[in-house]
Design an enzyme around this catalytic site. Sequence first.
Site, short mmCIF file in Angstrom:
data_model
loop_
_atom_site.label_atom_id
_atom_site.label_comp_id
_atom_site.label_asym_id
_atom_site.label_seq_id
_atom_site.Cartn_x
_atom_site.Cartn_y
_atom_site.Cartn_z
N SER A 19 0.83 -1.21 0.00
CA SER A 19 0.00 0.00 0.00
C SER A 19 0.86 1.26 0.00
O SER A 19 0.50 2.27 -0.61
CB SER A 19 -0.96 0.00 1.19
N ASN A 20 2.01 1.21 0.66
CA ASN A 20 2.91 2.36 0.61
C ASN A 20 3.58 2.49 -0.76
O ASN A 20 3.84 3.59 -1.23
CB ASN A 20 3.98 2.24 1.71
N MET A 113 10.51 -6.10 4.84
CA MET A 113 10.75 -6.82 6.09
C MET A 113 12.11 -7.53 6.04
O MET A 113 12.18 -8.74 5.83
CB MET A 113 9.62 -7.83 6.35
N HIS A 135 9.26 3.83 9.04
CA HIS A 135 9.16 3.04 10.27
C HIS A 135 8.02 3.59 11.12
O HIS A 135 7.94 4.80 11.34
CB HIS A 135 10.48 3.11 11.05
#
Length: 224
Positions: A19-20, A113, A135
């Site tokens: 989504s980012n 990740m 973050h």
Amino acid sequence: MAEQDERCRILVMASGNGSNFQALIDGVASGSIPNSRITRLVVNRAKAYATTRAEKAGIPWEYFNLISNGFLAKGEKDEAKTAEARKKYDAALADKILALEERPQLIVLAGWMWVFSAEFLRPLEEVGILVINLHPALPGQFDGAHAIERAYEDLKAGKITHTGIMVHYVIQEVDRGEPILTQEIGWDGEELDALEAKIHAHEHELIVKASAKVVGEILERGKK
């Protein structure tokens, strides 16, 4: 071609839904991240939905994984072997990026990740490629994994009154690189799921703003 050459080349790394990554795609398309283009997506999880987003946007993507690409045997428990495999993976990924015909000027970690070692960061730093990361915590708070869950526990316990998010430069110390932009996010007593949703909604805006800021600095530096 001259116009393309003048735009900042961005490579995005993601591990999941993306989504980012989508926010970055939309930010470039709308001009919120001006004078730039996303040249590539790299994922390290085979089922990352981010790849579907890349295909819809016409962005080339690549899957590169520690185990699937042969750096570590599945189920390996030996810590020394795992650490060595991670270093080899990082070095190979850096080599892969440096060998791209369209070498990026900026790498944005958007839900990536994986913690990078010097084997990845140093070769990129040597050629001036910047790496930034989103973050879900404020500088110096809740470094590393499960930041939102840990913040939630401290909010419930009354140890803190708000949490936040940041985009920062990536260095070897996890989530300790220089902040580019930060944003405080209050807690109104909502449960963890609602807090996560609120944080993620703010993330999309912050990653676009921070990327635009860094792109501007990269292009300005290139004029000198």
